[in-house]
Scaffold this active site. Structure first.
Site, PDB file in Angstrom:
ATOM      1  N   HIS A   1     -26.234 -15.100  10.407  1.00 21.86           N
ATOM      2  CA  HIS A   1     -27.502 -14.635  11.002  1.00 21.86           C
ATOM      3  C   HIS A   1     -28.409 -15.936  11.336  1.00 21.86           C
ATOM      4  CE1 HIS A   1     -26.591 -10.497  10.810  1.00 21.86           C
ATOM      5  NE2 HIS A   1     -26.748 -10.676   9.413  1.00 21.86           N
TER       6      HIS A   1
ATOM      7  N   ASP B   1     -17.799  -9.147  10.758  1.00 17.37           N
ATOM      8  CA  ASP B   1     -18.950  -8.516   9.937  1.00 17.37           C
ATOM      9  C   ASP B   1     -19.677  -7.395  10.625  1.00 17.37           C
ATOM     10  OD1 ASP B   1     -20.804  -9.835   7.434  1.00 17.37           O
ATOM     11  OD2 ASP B   1     -21.948  -8.499   8.665  1.00 17.37           O
TER      12      ASP B   1
ATOM     13  N   HIS C   1     -22.436  -6.573  10.637  1.00 19.78           N
ATOM     14  CA  HIS C   1     -23.893  -6.661  11.158  1.00 19.78           C
ATOM     15  C   HIS C   1     -23.774  -7.938  12.358  1.00 19.78           C
ATOM     16  CE1 HIS C   1     -24.827  -6.149   7.091  1.00 19.78           C
ATOM     17  NE2 HIS C   1     -25.879  -5.336   7.414  1.00 19.78           N
TER      18      HIS C   1
ATOM     19  N   ASP D   1     -18.304  -6.453   4.889  1.00 15.83           N
ATOM     20  CA  ASP D   1     -19.174  -5.142   4.656  1.00 15.83           C
ATOM     21  C   ASP D   1     -19.248  -3.792   5.799  1.00 15.83           C
ATOM     22  OD1 ASP D   1     -20.142  -6.934   6.704  1.00 15.83           O
ATOM     23  OD2 ASP D   1     -21.999  -7.430   5.965  1.00 15.83           O
TER      24      ASP D   1
HETATM   25 ZN   LIG Z   1     -23.156  -8.291   7.112  1.00 17.20          ZN
END
Ligand SMILES: [Zn+2]
Length: 292
Positions: A111, A148, A150, A229
């Site tokens: 991120h 991931d 996200h 995740d």
């Molecule tokens: Zn994540």
């Protein structure tokens, strides 16, 4: 990150413990990660941003970079070593000392944008490693694979429109950080998955979208932003992957790497917040990397 934060030190303990109990630890060589140099970090982050992070690093207590992301007195040092792990792994692979590497690092990185820390991430570890391969090792094409749950907005921010880098990703959508679908650059293959999607949808995305793009790009080294995740037991998201899905995608990437990249794969930990599921998933991922 503070007490009760999901991005916690027990994550690495859970991974280490599972690698031992699965009998895999004995087949791995362990290396201590050196800190990334300022020059290495500055290949992908603005110097003003790095200076701000350094200036805001607290001597005690917590300093919040965003509502989810805090630094304590040790976080900056950890972040430098996390990025340095991916640099060292790159060097080891390029020297031929090993073919695959897994970087068990915290804080995660995907991120972190060129000039913004967010989402538990300070420096973009995989981006620092990939930029090192391009700058120092004469590599002309890299791929960054991000499974991931996200979207890796930071990696996209850093490498969008850089034709040397192909990024392929899957992520739950809509969900944090709500990026990835607005006019992505031609070197981004972003595949959103709806809440509730599982292995079948994930494998279709990989087979139909990632693998053809990877074959066209012919990466000389593959980086994996390895977040776990998207596991069905993870408390932060709503996809339903299981250990076998992580093993499967790892084998598919090993095949691409064997064809184009002399087998070179650097995988670096991103998310994964159910400790048991994280340990089991990383173990199955590493079992395949060892067998590669
Ligand atoms: Zn994540």
């Amino acid at each position: 990150m503070g007490a009760y934060h999901p991005e916690c030190p027990d994550r690495l303990r859970a991974i280490g413990d599972r690698l031992i109990s699965a009998g895999l630890d004995a087949y791995m060589r362990h290396y201590a990660a050196p800190p990334a140099t300022s020059e290495q970090v500055a290949r992908v982050h603005d110097r003003d941003f790095i200076a701000t992070i350094e200036a805001e690093s607290p001597t005690s207590g917590l300093h919040f970079l965003d509502p989810d992301t805090a630094m304590n007195a040790h976080t900056l040092n950890a972040a430098r070593h996390a990025a340095g792990a991916v640099v060292l792994a790159t060097d080891l692979l390029m020297r031929g000392e090993c073919r695959t590497a897994f970087c068990a690092v915290r804080p995660p990185g995907h991120h972190a944008e060129r000039s913004r820390a967010m989402g538990f991430c300070l420096f973009n570890n995989v981006a620092v490693g990939a930029a090192h391969a391009l700058a120092v090792h004469g590599i002309e094409r890299v791929a960054i694979v991000d499974f991931d749950v996200h979207h890796g907005n930071g990696t996209e921010d850093i490498f969008a429109h850089d034709p040397r880098v192909l990024m392929v990703s899957t992520f739950q959508h809509p969900m944090y950080p709500y990026s990835g679908l607005d006019n992505p650059a031609p070197n981004m293959v972003n595949i959103p998955l709806a809440a509730g999607a599982g292995g079948a949808e994930f494998r279709d995305a990989v087979s139909l979208h990632w693998l053809p793009a990877l074959e066209r790009h012919r990466p000389e080294i593959i980086y994996i932003s390895a977040g776990f995740d998207a596991h069905r037991e993870d408390p932060l998201a709503g996809l339903k992957l299981v250990e076998a899905d992580y093993a499967w995608v790892t084998r598919e990437l090993i095949r691409v790497a064997a064809t184009h990249a002399r087998g070179r794969i650097v995988s670096s930990l991103e998310g994964g917040y159910d400790l048991s599921a994280l340990g089991r998933s990383v173990a199955e991922h590493i079992r395949e990397l060892i067998a590669a």
